[in-house]
Each structure stands twice: as C-alpha cells, then as structure tokens.
Design a protein around this motif. Structure first.
Motif, PDB file in Angstrom:
ATOM      1  N   TYR A  22      42.200  30.216  26.703  1.00  0.00           N
ATOM      2  CA  TYR A  22      42.836  31.018  27.742  1.00  0.00           C
ATOM      3  C   TYR A  22      42.021  30.902  29.022  1.00  0.00           C
ATOM      4  N   LEU A  23      42.688  31.095  30.137  1.00  0.00           N
ATOM      5  CA  LEU A  23      42.028  31.176  31.433  1.00  0.00           C
ATOM      6  C   LEU A  23      42.444  32.505  32.063  1.00  0.00           C
ATOM      7  N   PRO A  24      41.737  33.594  31.720  1.00  0.00           N
ATOM      8  CA  PRO A  24      42.178  34.927  32.134  1.00  0.00           C
ATOM      9  C   PRO A  24      41.863  35.219  33.594  1.00  0.00           C
ATOM     10  N   VAL A  25      42.910  35.617  34.338  1.00  0.00           N
ATOM     11  CA  VAL A  25      42.750  36.061  35.724  1.00  0.00           C
ATOM     12  C   VAL A  25      43.552  37.352  35.913  1.00  0.00           C
ATOM     13  N   ASP A  26      43.367  37.984  37.061  1.00  0.00           N
ATOM     14  CA  ASP A  26      44.101  39.214  37.399  1.00  0.00           C
ATOM     15  C   ASP A  26      43.928  40.287  36.331  1.00  0.00           C
ATOM     16  N   PRO A  27      42.694  40.702  36.023  1.00  0.00           N
ATOM     17  CA  PRO A  27      42.478  41.644  34.924  1.00  0.00           C
ATOM     18  C   PRO A  27      42.880  43.071  35.262  1.00  0.00           C
ATOM     19  N   SER A  28      43.438  43.757  34.267  1.00  0.00           N
ATOM     20  CA  SER A  28      43.720  45.195  34.326  1.00  0.00           C
ATOM     21  C   SER A  28      43.147  45.813  33.063  1.00  0.00           C
ATOM     22  N   ASP A  43      47.420  34.530  31.995  1.00  0.00           N
ATOM     23  CA  ASP A  43      46.803  33.302  31.513  1.00  0.00           C
ATOM     24  C   ASP A  43      47.103  32.177  32.497  1.00  0.00           C
ATOM     25  N   PHE A  44      46.093  31.779  33.257  1.00  0.00           N
ATOM     26  CA  PHE A  44      46.265  30.818  34.340  1.00  0.00           C
ATOM     27  C   PHE A  44      46.443  29.390  33.836  1.00  0.00           C
ATOM     28  N   THR A  45      46.308  29.171  32.539  1.00  0.00           N
ATOM     29  CA  THR A  45      46.482  27.814  32.012  1.00  0.00           C
ATOM     30  C   THR A  45      47.880  27.285  32.263  1.00  0.00           C
ATOM     31  N   SER A  46      48.851  28.171  32.412  1.00  0.00           N
ATOM     32  CA  SER A  46      50.235  27.739  32.625  1.00  0.00           C
ATOM     33  C   SER A  46      50.431  27.109  33.990  1.00  0.00           C
ATOM     34  N   VAL A  57      52.617  33.815  31.113  1.00  0.00           N
ATOM     35  CA  VAL A  57      52.402  34.823  30.078  1.00  0.00           C
ATOM     36  C   VAL A  57      51.275  35.778  30.463  1.00  0.00           C
ATOM     37  N   PHE A  58      51.531  37.071  30.258  1.00  0.00           N
ATOM     38  CA  PHE A  58      50.489  38.092  30.260  1.00  0.00           C
ATOM     39  C   PHE A  58      50.068  38.329  28.813  1.00  0.00           C
ATOM     40  N   TYR A  59      48.761  38.492  28.594  1.00  0.00           N
ATOM     41  CA  TYR A  59      48.234  38.779  27.262  1.00  0.00           C
ATOM     42  C   TYR A  59      47.518  40.124  27.259  1.00  0.00           C
ATOM     43  N   SER A  60      47.383  40.670  26.050  1.00  0.00           N
ATOM     44  CA  SER A  60      46.600  41.881  25.821  1.00  0.00           C
ATOM     45  C   SER A  60      45.425  41.530  24.919  1.00  0.00           C
ATOM     46  N   ALA A  61      44.242  42.056  25.243  1.00  0.00           N
ATOM     47  CA  ALA A  61      43.050  41.852  24.423  1.00  0.00           C
ATOM     48  C   ALA A  61      42.316  43.179  24.302  1.00  0.00           C
ATOM     49  N   ILE A  62      41.531  43.349  23.239  1.00  0.00           N
ATOM     50  CA  ILE A  62      40.879  44.624  22.930  1.00  0.00           C
ATOM     51  C   ILE A  62      39.380  44.413  22.767  1.00  0.00           C
ATOM     52  N   THR A  83      52.278  37.411  38.340  1.00  0.00           N
ATOM     53  CA  THR A  83      50.827  37.560  38.369  1.00  0.00           C
ATOM     54  C   THR A  83      50.459  39.030  38.495  1.00  0.00           C
ATOM     55  N   ASP A  84      49.179  39.305  38.370  1.00  0.00           N
ATOM     56  CA  ASP A  84      48.579  40.592  38.720  1.00  0.00           C
ATOM     57  C   ASP A  84      49.171  41.788  37.988  1.00  0.00           C
ATOM     58  N   PRO A  85      49.099  41.813  36.656  1.00  0.00           N
ATOM     59  CA  PRO A  85      49.568  42.998  35.936  1.00  0.00           C
ATOM     60  C   PRO A  85      48.629  44.185  36.152  1.00  0.00           C
ATOM     61  N   ASP A  86      49.188  45.357  36.259  1.00  0.00           N
ATOM     62  CA  ASP A  86      48.400  46.594  36.352  1.00  0.00           C
ATOM     63  C   ASP A  86      49.088  47.628  35.468  1.00  0.00           C
TER      64      ASP A  86
END
Length: 216
Positions: A22-28, A43-46, A57-62, A83-86
């Motif tokens: 994954y290439l995670p950007v725009d973190p919330s 996920d900026f890989t797209s 795609v937006f992903y969720s991680a814990i 982009t930019d989920p909040d």
C-alpha cells in the motif's frame, strides 16, 4: 508526529508500519472507545500508472500504538478518483467526507457506515468544495472546506448541511486570481489556504491546521 501542548510543538517524524503493498496518503485517524486507533487512508498505488482508470480505494487499518497498523479492509471504492477521507462519529453512524474529482473539481461527498470500516451510499454535498475537514461539536457535524477562503457549515444529521451565506463579489482579487467572496469565508488572507483540519483544544477554542504555498 506527536504534540502534548495543543499543537504548539511537535515531535520528530516516525514512519508507520503498514504491512502490505500500500501507499497510504491523506490519513484520517480516530480513537475508538477501547483506545485503539483507526486509520483511514487513500491508497495512492492506484495512481502510479498515468493511464490508470481505478478503482480508487480507501482502506481502514487498526493500531494499539499509533505506529503499527493492520489492514481491516476496504472502506470505499470508486471508478472516479477520490481523495482525502475524513471520518467522524455522530450518534451511532460513522460519516466519511472526501473529495471526489469528477470534473466538478474538489466537490465534497459523504458516505456512511455502521461499523466504521465499510462505507456505503456516497452522495454529493451540494455547493461545497475543497478538501474536507470535519469534527463533531454539540451533536452537530462542523464541516470545513476551501472555496476562495476557508468556509464552514454545520449539519445535525451528517448529510444535509446548512447553505453557505450568499456572499458578494469583492473588488479584491484572491491568491488564485479570482475575486474574493465576502461574507462566506472564515477569515481573509493574501495567501492561498486549503485542506483545513479542525480540532477542539483543551481551553475550548478551535484550531485549524491548514495547507498553504510557501514561497522561497
């Protein structure tokens, strides 16, 4: 980065550990009732291939420490670049605000979820643009955006927001070369500001972390 003084000073940067390609950007990031931290990201890989047509795609991680994250799953997918989920929680519903780049540049959309992981029913928030920043205050969502200045609107249900003031065209020209609209923005500046991220501080005041262009 970490701050213990209401954002006045910050620690050195530490890279998170997110297993997978994954290439995670725009973190919330949100803190759950059990203390765990949930991260939503784009996920900026797209976008690595110029001819890419998605899906985006937006992903969720814990995480239990804010550094080491495990993917929970896809949160939202689209054939149009978003982009930019909040993400905020209002009542028993999670709301994800994000920018949808569908020709109406920077339009803000919202999707909902009951578990905070999988979001559904994305829909446009009319007449509101920019990169969204949201928080819940007094059982209302305060949604910030940038439309020739930073603007804010509120909602009691997370979906239907109050209309922005009509405003009037000013004789002043903003940093983007367009006339300023008086009566809509929260503050005026000769700089270009966007990407507002709001937070309530310990004294009850509100802070906005903003993006601007810094000239050398």
């Amino acid at each position: 980065v970490i701050s213990t003084d209401d954002g006045q000073t910050w620690s050195e940067r530490v890279e998170i550990d997110l297993k997978g390609d994954y290439l995670p950007v725009d973190p919330s990031v949100i803190q759950l009732d059990d203390g765990l931290l949930r991260l939503h990201f784009f996920d900026f890989t797209s976008t690595r291939q110029p001819s890419s047509n998605g899906p985006y795609v937006f992903y969720s991680a814990i995480s239990d420490d804010g550094i080491n994250f495990e993917i929970e799953g896809e949160s939202l997918s689209s054939d149009l670049i978003m982009t930019d989920p909040d993400v905020v929680l209002l009542g028993d519903t999670w709301f994800m605000y994000f920018a949808m780049h569908d020709g109406d540049a920077g339009a803000v959309w919202v999707a909902t979820s009951k578990d905070g992981i999988v979001f559904e029913n994305p829909q446009l928030i009319p007449d509101f643009g920019g990169i969204p920043g949201a928080m819940v205050v007094d059982d209302h969502v305060q949604l910030y955006g940038c439309m020739v200045g930073i603007v804010m609107t509120t909602s009691s249900d997370g979906i239907h927001f109050e209309e922005l003031p009509e405003g009037k065209v000013s004789d002043e020209i903003g940093p983007n070369g367009k006339p300023l609209i008086e009566g809509r923005e929260l503050f005026k500046s000769d700089k270009f500001f966007c990407d507002p991220s709001p937070a309530v501080l310990s004294d009850g005041s509100t802070a906005l972390v903003l993006k601007t262009i810094v000239e050398d």
